[in-house]
Design an enzyme around this catalytic site. Structure first.
Site, mmCIF file in Angstrom:
data_model
loop_
_atom_site.group_PDB
_atom_site.id
_atom_site.type_symbol
_atom_site.label_atom_id
_atom_site.label_comp_id
_atom_site.label_asym_id
_atom_site.label_seq_id
_atom_site.Cartn_x
_atom_site.Cartn_y
_atom_site.Cartn_z
ATOM 1 N N ASP A 102 0.862 -1.169 0.000
ATOM 2 C CA ASP A 102 0.000 0.000 0.000
ATOM 3 C C ASP A 102 0.907 1.230 0.000
ATOM 4 O O ASP A 102 1.888 1.284 0.742
ATOM 5 C CB ASP A 102 -0.836 -0.004 1.298
ATOM 6 N N ASP A 204 -3.263 4.502 -2.542
ATOM 7 C CA ASP A 204 -4.373 5.020 -1.744
ATOM 8 C C ASP A 204 -4.903 6.322 -2.361
ATOM 9 O O ASP A 204 -4.124 7.204 -2.738
ATOM 10 C CB ASP A 204 -3.814 5.288 -0.334
ATOM 11 N N GLU A 272 -6.869 3.014 -5.783
ATOM 12 C CA GLU A 272 -8.158 3.291 -5.160
ATOM 13 C C GLU A 272 -8.585 4.676 -5.618
ATOM 14 O O GLU A 272 -7.986 5.686 -5.228
ATOM 15 C CB GLU A 272 -8.049 3.293 -3.627
ATOM 16 N N HIS A 334 -10.826 -3.411 3.548
ATOM 17 C CA HIS A 334 -10.684 -3.001 4.947
ATOM 18 C C HIS A 334 -11.470 -1.737 5.301
ATOM 19 O O HIS A 334 -11.446 -1.313 6.450
ATOM 20 C CB HIS A 334 -9.202 -2.796 5.256
ATOM 21 N N ASP A 335 -12.099 -1.112 4.319
ATOM 22 C CA ASP A 335 -12.904 0.082 4.604
ATOM 23 C C ASP A 335 -14.398 -0.215 4.549
ATOM 24 O O ASP A 335 -15.210 0.635 4.918
ATOM 25 C CB ASP A 335 -12.630 1.174 3.560
HETATM 26 C C1 GLC Z 1 -8.127 4.956 1.989
HETATM 27 C C2 GLC Z 1 -7.855 3.776 2.870
HETATM 28 C C3 GLC Z 1 -8.491 4.009 4.205
HETATM 29 C C4 GLC Z 1 -7.887 5.245 4.819
HETATM 30 C C5 GLC Z 1 -8.017 6.417 3.860
HETATM 31 C C6 GLC Z 1 -7.171 7.552 4.301
HETATM 32 O O1 GLC Z 1 -9.467 5.122 1.698
HETATM 33 O O2 GLC Z 1 -8.290 2.619 2.252
HETATM 34 O O3 GLC Z 1 -8.349 2.919 5.059
HETATM 35 O O4 GLC Z 1 -8.509 5.540 6.032
HETATM 36 O O5 GLC Z 1 -7.605 6.103 2.567
HETATM 37 O O6 GLC Z 1 -5.829 7.240 4.062
#
Ligand code: GLC
Ligand code: CA
Length: 564
Positions: A102, A204, A272, A334-335
Site C-alpha cells: 500500500d 491510496d 483506489e 478493509h474500509d
Molecule cells: C483509503 C484507505 C483508508 C484510509 C483512507 C485515508 O481510503 O483505504 O483505510 O482511512 O484512505 O488514508
C-alpha cells in the site's frame, strides 16, 4: 499463453488483501506482523492466491492504522523490520506469490517530519509541501470543501495563523503534489521499494492528489437523485466534487509514476479512486495502458444481492473502461463492511442468516469467474462476518466519531479466524481488536476438513480458474435471460467455452429461458466443471434443468467447440 504475457501476470492473478494488524501475530503483542504472514504463506499458497496486497507497513502514528505515514521507506516496528520484510518477499516469491504494498500518496501523518517542518513557520522550505491557505475572514476556513470523514477539510494552525487542507482526517494533511520536490521525494520512496523487489503498489486515494489552485467552491449536488446506498448520501456527497478531486493534473502524475514503474519489469499499479462515478474511476486507466493497470470500482461495495445489480454493475464497469484496460474486481476490503454480512445480514449489517455460506459461494463464483482481476479480502474465504463492537471496543477513529450510526470499519478488520482455540488462533496475547465470537464455529481449521465448506469451495474455484484459460482471460458474454432470479454468462477463449449460472434465490429455478437464449445452441448436454449441487463430470440438459436454491453451476459443452 494467448494474448497474455509474463508482464501481464496481474491479469490472471488472484489477489488477496491482508490487513496486516489482523492476520497473524507472531511475537505475542496482540498485533499481526510480517513474520506472522510468513508463517501463513503455506496456507495462502494452498488457497491458490497469486499476489498479496499488504495494508501499509510503514511507520505510522496509527491514528488511522497505517494510513498516516511518518516514514515512507521504513517498516513499522510493530510489524517487524526491513529484514523481516525482505524475508517475507523472498519466501513469497519462492512460492510464486507476488507482493504489493500500500502506498499512501495523498497525505502523510501530522507527525511526519515533513509536516512538522512545514507547520513550524511560514518561511520553512517545506511550507509548500502541504496546502496552506489563509482563511476567508477571521474564523472562516479558505472555502467550503468538506473532509471525506467529517466537517470541513481545513484545520487552523494557531502557530502560523493559516489553515492546512486534509481530504481525510485532520491527522492526515494532504501533500501538495504541485510541488516538484514532493513528487521527487515520493517517487524516490516508490523506487526504494521497487528496487527491493516489490511487485507493485496499491495506491491510496489516487483521485485526491491535486486540488484546484483557486480553491473554487464545489457546486451543490443532490445525492438523492442518484444514490444507491447510504454511503452515497453522506454530507460529503452533497457537493459535486469538481474542484477538490479528479483534477486533470492527477493523470499527469500517475502517468509519470507508471513510467517509473514500467522501468522495472513486471510490476503493477492498482489504484483506489474513491468515487462512485464509474467513468471517473475508469479514467485512471488513462488511455488503457499508460496510467494504472487496475482500478477498484466502489459500486461493487454497495451492490445488493440481486442478479440485476451484479449484472448492471459489471456491465457498466466493462463499458466504462478504455480499450485495452483490464477490469478489477473486489467485493470487500478493509474500509467496507464484508459482503457476506451485507448479503446475509439479518440485523443491519452486523448479523448473519443461515444463507451466509450459500450466498458467499454465489459471490465467490461471481468474483472469480467474471472477466478481470479478483481481489479477495482476508477471511472472506471462510465467510468471516461483520463484527459487532461496543463503543469502548472501537478502534477506528471513524467509528469513535459516528457510533452507533456507523460503528466504524473495525467490523471488517477483526483478527483472522484460524482455529477454535483462544483468540481464534490469531495470537496468544490479547488481540488489538476483539476477535468475532463466531470463530469457535467459523475458522480455517474446521473448514479445511470439510469438503463442502466455503474455504474448500474457494480453493476449488481458484484451481479451476488456473486450469481454464477461458475463466482467467476469456471474453465475457452475458446471456440475456428473462429471469431476475439468476445470472448466466459465458467465458470464451479460443475453443474453450464455459458457462456460469448463479441462482440468487432460495428457491428452485427453471433454466428453460436459458435454453432458449440464442447464444446457446445444441448439443444440449453440458458437463459440470464445478458446482454446489452437482458433481463435477455430471451432465445435464440445459433446456429441462432446474437450479437448486443458491446453486452455482459452472459447465462446458460435452463436446468442446460446439457452442457458437
Ligand atoms: C483509503 C484507505 C483508508 C484510509 C483512507 C485515508 O481510503 O483505504 O483505510 O482511512 O484512505 O488514508
Ligand atoms: Ca490532495
Amino acid at each position: 499463453m494467448g494474448e497474455s504475457t509474463k508482464n501481464d501476470w496481474w491479469k490472471r492473478a488472484v489477489f488477496y488483501e491482508i490487513y496486516v494488524r489482523s492476520f497473524k501475530d507472531s511475537n505475542r503483542d496482540g498485533v499481526g506482523d510480517l513474520p506472522g504472514i510468513i508463517e501463513k504463506l503455506e496456507y495462502l499458497h494452498s488457497l491458490g492466491v497469486d499476489a498479496l496486497w499488504l495494508t501499509p507497513i510503514n511507520p505510522s502514528t496509527d491514528y488511522d492504522f497505517g494510513y498516516d505515514v511518518t516514514d515512507y521507506t521504513g517498516v513499522n516496528p510493530l510489524f517487524g523490520n526491513i529484514s523481516d520484510f525482505q524475508l517475507l518477499l523472498k519466501e513469497a516469491h519462492a512460492l510464486n506469490i507476488k507482493l504489493i504494498l500500500d502506498f499512501v500518496l495523498n497525505h502523510t501523518s501530522v507527525e511526519h517530519p515533513w509536516f512538522l517542518e512545514s507547520r513550524s513557520s511560514r518561511t520553512n522550505p517545506k511550507r509548500d509541501w502541504y496546502i496552506w491557505r489563509d482563511g476567508r475572514s477571521p474564523g472562516k476556513p479558505p472555502n467550503r470543501w468538506m473532509s471525506r470523514v467529517i466537517g470541513k477539510a481545513w484545520e487552523f494552525d494557531q502557530n502560523t495563523g493559516q489553515y492546512y487542507y486534509h481530504a481525510f482526517f485532520k491527522q492526515q494533511p494532504d501533500l501538495n503534489w504541485r510541488n516538484p520536490e514532493v513528487k521527487k521525494a515520493m517517487f524516490e520512496a516508490a523506487k526504494y521499494w521497487l528496487d527491493l523487489g516489490v511487485d507493485g503498489f496499491r495506491l491510496d486515494l489516487v483521485n485526491h492528489l491535486v486540488e484546484d489552485e483557486l480553491l473554487r467552491e464545489n457546486p451543490f449536488n443532490n445525492p438523492l437523485n442518484s444514490s444507491r446506498s447510504i454511503q452515497e448520501m453522506l454530507p460529503y456527497e452533497w457537493q459535486k466534487h469538481l474542484y477538490d478531486r479528479d483534477l486533470p493534473e492527477t493523470h499527469e502524475i500517475l502517468k509519470e509514476l507508471r513510467s517509473l514503474t514500467d522501468s522495472f519489469s513486471s510490476r503493477v499499479l492498482v489504484g483506489e479512486a474513491a468515487t462512485f462515478d464509474t467513468s471517473a474511476a475508469a479514467s485512471y486507466y488513462g488511455s488503457g495502458d499508460d496510467e494504472l493497470h487496475l482500478v477498484f470500482n466502489f459500486n461493487f461495495f454497495t451492490c445488493p444481492f440481486q442478479p440485476r445489480s451484479f449484472l448492471h454493475t459489471a456491465l457498466e464497469w466493462h463499458d466504462a473502461l478504455p480499450s485495452g484496460a483490464w477490469p478489477c474486481l473486489a467485493l470487500s476490503n478493509h474500509d467496507q463492511p464484508r459482503h457476506i454480512g451485507r448479503f446475509a445480514g439479518s440485523f443491519l449489517v452486523y448479523g448473519e442468516s443461515q444463507d451466509a455460506v450459500p450466498k458467499g459461494k454465489i459471490a465467490a463464483s461471481f468474483l472469480l469467474t467474471l472477466r478481470g482481476s479478483p481481489f479477495l479480502y482476508y477471511g472472506e474465504e471462510i465467510g468471516m462476518r461483520n463484527s459487532f463492537l461496543w463503543p469502548w471496543e472501537v478502534k477506528d477513529p471513524a467509528g469513535k466519531i459516528f457510533w452507533p450510526a456507523f460503528q466504524g470499519r473495525d467490523m471488517s478488520r477483526t483478527p483472522m479466524q484460524w482455529s477454535p482455540s483462544s483468540n481464534a488462533g490469531f495470537s496468544t496475547a490479547k488481540p488489538w481488536l476483539r476477535p468475532d465470537p463466531s470463530y469457535s464455529e467459523c475458522n480455517v481449521l474446521y473448514q479445511e476438513q470439510d469438503p463442502y465448506s466455503l474455504l474448500s469451495f474457494y480453493r476449488k474455484l481458484i484451481r479451476l480458474r488456473k486450469e481454464r484459460e477461458a475463466l482467467a482471460l476469456g471474453a465475457l458474454e452475458f446471456i440475456p435471460v428473462t429471469s431476475s432470479d439468476y445470472l448466466a454468462y459465458m467465458r470464451k477463449f479460443n475453443n474453450e467455452s464455459i458457462l456460469i449460472v448463479l441462482n440468487f434465490r432460495n428457491t428452485m429455478v427453471s433454466l428453460s429461458s436459458l435454453g432458449e437464449a440464442h447464444q446457446l445452441r445444441p448439443p444440449w448436454p453440458w458437463k459440470v466443471l464445478l458446482g454446489t449441487s452437482r458433481k463435477a463430470g455430471e451432465t445435464l440438459d440445459l433446456r429441462s434443468a432446474w437450479m437448486r436454491p443458491y446453486e452455482v453451476l459452472i459447465a462446458e459443452p460435452v463436446s468442446k467447440g460446439e457452442v457458437e
